[in-house]
Motif scaffolding. Sequence first.
Motif, PDB file in Angstrom:
ATOM      1  N   GLU A 121      -0.206  15.251  -1.846  1.00 54.35           N
ATOM      2  CA  GLU A 121      -0.619  15.201  -3.251  1.00 54.35           C
ATOM      3  C   GLU A 121       0.401  14.508  -4.163  1.00 54.35           C
ATOM      4  OE1 GLU A 121      -1.355  19.427  -3.922  1.00 54.35           O
ATOM      5  OE2 GLU A 121      -3.508  19.020  -3.661  1.00 54.35           O
ATOM      6  N   PRO A 122       0.834  13.309  -3.824  1.00 51.72           N
ATOM      7  CA  PRO A 122       1.760  12.607  -4.711  1.00 51.72           C
ATOM      8  C   PRO A 122       1.066  12.225  -6.017  1.00 51.72           C
ATOM      9  CG  PRO A 122       0.935  11.109  -3.044  1.00 51.72           C
ATOM     10  CD  PRO A 122       0.434  12.478  -2.672  1.00 51.72           C
ATOM     11  N   GLU A 123       1.843  12.167  -7.084  1.00 47.83           N
ATOM     12  CA  GLU A 123       1.265  11.764  -8.371  1.00 47.83           C
ATOM     13  C   GLU A 123       0.917  10.283  -8.388  1.00 47.83           C
ATOM     14  OE1 GLU A 123       2.590  15.608  -8.723  1.00 47.83           O
ATOM     15  OE2 GLU A 123       3.854  13.910  -8.082  1.00 47.83           O
ATOM     16  N   GLU A 124       1.650   9.482  -7.628  1.00 47.86           N
ATOM     17  CA  GLU A 124       1.376   8.044  -7.542  1.00 47.86           C
ATOM     18  C   GLU A 124       1.366   7.610  -6.083  1.00 47.86           C
ATOM     19  OE1 GLU A 124       3.439   6.157 -11.572  1.00 47.86           O
ATOM     20  OE2 GLU A 124       4.475   6.029  -9.650  1.00 47.86           O
ATOM     21  N   VAL A 125       0.541   6.602  -5.795  1.00 47.49           N
ATOM     22  CA  VAL A 125       0.550   5.949  -4.491  1.00 47.49           C
ATOM     23  C   VAL A 125       0.537   4.443  -4.738  1.00 47.49           C
ATOM     24  CG1 VAL A 125      -0.634   5.599  -2.292  1.00 47.49           C
ATOM     25  CG2 VAL A 125      -0.726   7.848  -3.411  1.00 47.49           C
TER      26      VAL A 125
END
Length: 448
Positions: A236-240
């Motif tokens: 669940e990273p905030e950015e990819v």
Amino acid sequence: MTSSDTSRIRSWADHMRADPYRSYLYAYPHKTAYRELEPSRPLSELWAQETAETYFLYMHIPFCGARCGFCNLFTLPDKRTSSHEQYVDALERQAREWDSFAGGKPFARFAIGGGTPTLLEPQQLERLFGIAEEVMGLDTRQASISVETSPETVTEARLRILHAHHVDRVSMGIQSFIEDESAAIYRPQKPLEVERALTLLKSEPFPILNLDLIYGLPGQTVATWLYSVERTLAYEPEEVFIYPLYTREQTIVKPEDIRRVGADLRMDCYLAARDRLREAGYIQHSMRRFAKPTVSSAKQLLPYGCQEDGMVGLGCGARSYTRELHYASRYAVDRQATASIIADYVAAERHDRADYGYQLNKAEQQRRFILKAILHTEGLELSSYVERFASQALEDYPDLHPLLENGFATKTEGILRLTDEGLAYSDAIGDWFISPEVKERMEGYVFV
């Protein structure tokens, strides 16, 4: 429009679609357009003329554990603590000179990149923040702070330092969760090491965790690519960020390494990941960046526009941007040449003049402004262009019209914005919009 005009535009569009991966244009003008400045320019003069109200502070740490096969950045595989200490000493000397031409403007953003900044031992990593705060005057309560890391350098001690200095974004390159794919790009990385680092990062979370992946690796399929995407989403990273693999001059991986293993699947991989990330609730901001709708810092940040200049680069390999001049140290990829440039930087007594870079005339400033806008989903606000340059973008650059006429862009409510297809061909569009003068210098660049 005549039939010949229609034919020409269609030919242009077909060419764009046939060759979507020409070059990754992450800055304009590209560093290979930089040359010796005659005469050199005193930094006090350059920064006294800078109009940006807030600045971006960037520190470059040009060391890494190993050079990956796709990398053409200014970086040197060197794990020696003594090398790192001497380098940070030089960076501090350079920072202390800044006070004489600082102009009193605050830093809205601070980033430490490389290389791998967290390759430094904790004591040296701590020093970087001391330099930023005590020497450069960075206020960590008002600045967005980003640090790059790699799986093998993520430790509790280093994360404590980042937390102590209010870092709100940590970016980690993973590239692939499959060991064979990592090996194919000469990246000595074990999946268990990646999982260990991610578990530690999630146990001591930062407001923004960004993870990087690369598609188009030798031997990769759409299915194996999506496996890495799914493993990324599990944390669940905030950015990819998703990057197509590029092979450039002096990279270890060569074009034939990709051709040897079959068809070019990069567009298929991009579309599959784009759709999956959107399905998972991520908002697309560019061809590469996807972020959760709620991603933000908890701080009351100072304003800094994406099209602004005012970037102050410290360290060998760092670039600095004023509105009219971009400057840096020399650029190299070869290990011996890179080591020589770093040695010169460490030995230098003064860092108060710009002697290598690119002088931007009004036309190049306009191109930079347009490129930095249209390659992001926010698009080019045409009134902002008028406000800055007192002219119309579509009149100054009629070459923008084919984007509209071929479905690569739309113009609604005064904003020129790429469509989904336009975003997919961002790299071809960026390459096409480089001025002939800059392209000639890039093509004439001689790697040392």
